[in-house]
Design an enzyme around this catalytic site. Structure first.
Site, short mmCIF file in Angstrom:
data_model
loop_
_atom_site.label_atom_id
_atom_site.label_comp_id
_atom_site.label_asym_id
_atom_site.label_seq_id
_atom_site.Cartn_x
_atom_site.Cartn_y
_atom_site.Cartn_z
N GLU A 151 -4.61 56.32 -6.59
CA GLU A 151 -3.88 56.93 -7.70
C GLU A 151 -4.69 56.74 -8.98
OE1 GLU A 151 0.37 55.86 -9.89
OE2 GLU A 151 -0.37 54.64 -8.24
N TRP A 152 -4.77 57.79 -9.78
CA TRP A 152 -5.46 57.71 -11.07
C TRP A 152 -4.51 57.11 -12.10
CZ3 TRP A 152 -9.88 57.87 -13.60
CH2 TRP A 152 -9.89 58.11 -14.98
N ASP A 194 -8.34 37.57 -8.94
CA ASP A 194 -9.57 37.78 -9.72
C ASP A 194 -9.19 38.36 -11.08
OD1 ASP A 194 -12.25 37.89 -10.36
OD2 ASP A 194 -12.69 39.67 -9.18
P1 ADP Z 1 -15.80 47.79 -9.12
O1 ADP Z 1 -15.24 47.70 -7.72
O2 ADP Z 1 -17.15 48.43 -9.14
O3 ADP Z 1 -15.76 46.48 -9.87
P2 ADP Z 1 -13.41 48.63 -10.57
O4 ADP Z 1 -12.34 48.59 -9.55
O5 ADP Z 1 -13.45 47.49 -11.53
O6 ADP Z 1 -14.85 48.84 -9.88
O7 ADP Z 1 -13.27 50.01 -11.37
C1 ADP Z 1 -14.23 50.41 -12.33
C2 ADP Z 1 -13.52 50.90 -13.58
O8 ADP Z 1 -12.76 52.06 -13.28
C3 ADP Z 1 -12.53 49.90 -14.17
O9 ADP Z 1 -13.12 49.07 -15.11
C4 ADP Z 1 -11.47 50.79 -14.78
O10 ADP Z 1 -11.81 51.11 -16.12
C5 ADP Z 1 -11.53 52.05 -13.98
N1 ADP Z 1 -10.44 52.14 -12.97
C6 ADP Z 1 -10.24 51.33 -11.92
N2 ADP Z 1 -9.19 51.73 -11.19
C7 ADP Z 1 -8.73 52.85 -11.79
C8 ADP Z 1 -7.66 53.77 -11.51
N3 ADP Z 1 -6.87 53.61 -10.43
N4 ADP Z 1 -7.47 54.80 -12.35
C9 ADP Z 1 -8.27 54.98 -13.43
N5 ADP Z 1 -9.31 54.18 -13.74
C10 ADP Z 1 -9.53 53.12 -12.94
#
Ligand code: ADP
Length: 302
Positions: A105-106, A210
Site C-alpha cells: 500500500e502506498w 527497528d
Molecule cells: P529499505 O528497505 O531500503 O530500507 P524503506 O522500507 O526504508 O527501504 O523505504 C524507503 C523509503 O520509502 C522510506 O524512507 C520512506 O520514505 C518510503 N516508504 C516506505 N514505505 C512506503 C510506503 N508504503 N508508501 C510510501 N512511501 C514509503
C-alpha cells in the site's frame, strides 16, 4: 483500499493484474528516496491507484534470501495489532528469488498533524499490548540486511542474550570487527542480563524491532505510520530505546506512551543494553565507526 490476500507473482506487472484485475496495468514508476538497502518506487496504475514497490535492481546491497517475504510477514503482524499505529499493508511478493520484490500500500507523505505524536505514543503502547506465549517470533527475519534469529524462548534474558547480543558479537568476531576485549565484555553483559533486565521484562510484547526515526513517516492525514520493521515479541523498552538512538522522537510521543504504559523505574539505566544490539548490528553492517558505542556499553555494563 480493499482487503486483499498477499499474492505471490513472478513480477510486479503480474502482481498488479492478480490484485486489481486482468486489465490493470502500471502506467508510471517514480523513484522514492530514503531507503538504506533496496530500490524504492511509487507505481501509478491506469486508474490512478498508487502503490509502493521495493526491489533489488541497482540496489546498494544484495538482499539476503526471502528478505521481502519476512518483511511482509512482519508488516502483517503489526497491522493486526488492535489500536496500533498505521502500517502499510503488504500486497504482493516476488515468487522468483532471483527477482525479489515487495509491493505494498502506498502511504502518501504529509506533514505532522496536531497531536500526531501523542497519538503515536498511545498507539505504540497499544501495539505493545499484543502478546505471545513466549519471546521471539515464528520465523527468523532481518534487521537491515543482517539475519535476526528468532524462534521461541520462555525467558527474555536467554532470548536477548543468545539470539540478539550473542549472535551479533559472534558475527562481529567472525568478520574481524570486534576486539578480544569487546568480545569478552559483551559476554560479561550477557551473563549479567538476568540481574539487569529479568525483573522488568516479564511479558512478551509485539515490537517493531527497528524503530529508529527513519522508520516512521507521516501520512497525508498528518498521522504517523511505521515502516520497515524487524518484528518479534520482546521487551517494549527495546522499541523505546531504539527510538532514542539516532535522535529522539518529539517529547509528546514519550509522555503519551508513559501515560498509558509507564516504564518500570530505571529505564534510562537499561536503555543502552537494548541499544547495544543495534550498535553491534551497525558495527557488522557498516564497520568500525560503531565500535565506540559498543565499547561504551561494555565499559558501562560489562
Ligand atoms: P529499505 O528497505 O531500503 O530500507 P524503506 O522500507 O526504508 O527501504 O523505504 C524507503 C523509503 O520509502 C522510506 O524512507 C520512506 O520514505 C518510503 N516508504 C516506505 N514505505 C512506503 C510506503 N508504503 N508508501 C510510501 N512511501 C514509503
Amino acid at each position: 483500499m480493499e482487503t486483499c490476500p498477499l499474492v505471490s507473482a513472478p513480477c510486479p506487472e503480474e502482481a498488479v493484474r492478480a490484485l486489481f484485475g486482468a486489465s490493470a496495468r502500471i502506467e508510471s514508476r517514480r523513484p522514492v528516496s530514503g531507503g538504506c538497502i533496496n530500490r524504492a518506487r511509487r507505481l501509478r496504475l491506469q486508474d490512478g491507484t498508487l502503490l509502493f514497490l521495493k526491489d533489488q535492481a541497482g540496489a546498494r546491497a544484495t538482499s539476503p534470501p526471502f528478505m521481502f517475504a519476512r518483511e511482509a510477514e512482519g508488516l502483517v503482524a503489526l497491522g493486526r495489532a488492535a489500536g496500533g499505529p498505521r502500517v502499510p499493508r503488504p500486497l504482493a511478493i516476488g515468487a522468483d528469488e532471483r527477482q525479489p520484490f515487495l509491493l505494498m500500500e502506498w502511504i502518501t507523505p504529509g506533514s505532522a498533524g496536531v497531536g500526531c505524536y501523542e497519538e503515536f505514543g498511545r498507539a505504540l503502547a497499544a501495539m505493545h499490548r499484543e502478546t505471545a506465549p513466549a519471546f521471539g517470533f515464528e520465523h527468523d527475519n532481518y534487521i537491515g540486511a543482517t539475519l535476526q534469529p528468532n524462534g521461541w524462548e520462555r525467558d527474555f534474558t536467554t532470548f536477548f542474550g543468545e539470539r540478539r547480543l550473542g549472535y551479533q558479537i559472534t558475527l562481529a568476531e567472525s568478520r574481524g570487527r570486534a576486539s578480544r576485549a569487546m568480545v569478552r565484555g559483551v559476554h560479561r553483559i550477557i551473563e549479567r542480563l538476568d540481574e539487569l533486565l529479568a525483573p522488568v521484562v516479564t511479558r512478551p510484547a509485539l515490537l517493531h524491532g527497528d524503530l529508529w526515526s527513519g522508520n516512521h513517516m507521516i501520512d497525508d492525514q498528518g498521522r504517523v505510520a511505521i515502516i520497515d520493521p524487524a518484528v518479534y515479541f520482546g521487551a517494549p523498552e527495546a522499541d523505546l530505546a531504539m527510538s532514542e538512538m539516532f535522535g529522539r522522537l518529539p517529547r509528546q510521543f514519550y509522555d503519551a506512551y508513559q501515560e498509558v504504559a509507564p516504564s518500570a523505574p530505571g529505564y534510562e539505566e537499561r536503555r543502552e543494553i537494548y541499544n547495544l544490539y543495534h550498535a553491534l548490528n551497525h558495527l557488522n553492517l557498516f564497520g568500525g565507526g560503531y565500535a565506540g558505542a559498543v565499547t561504551a556499553a561494555v565499559q558501562r555494563y560489562g
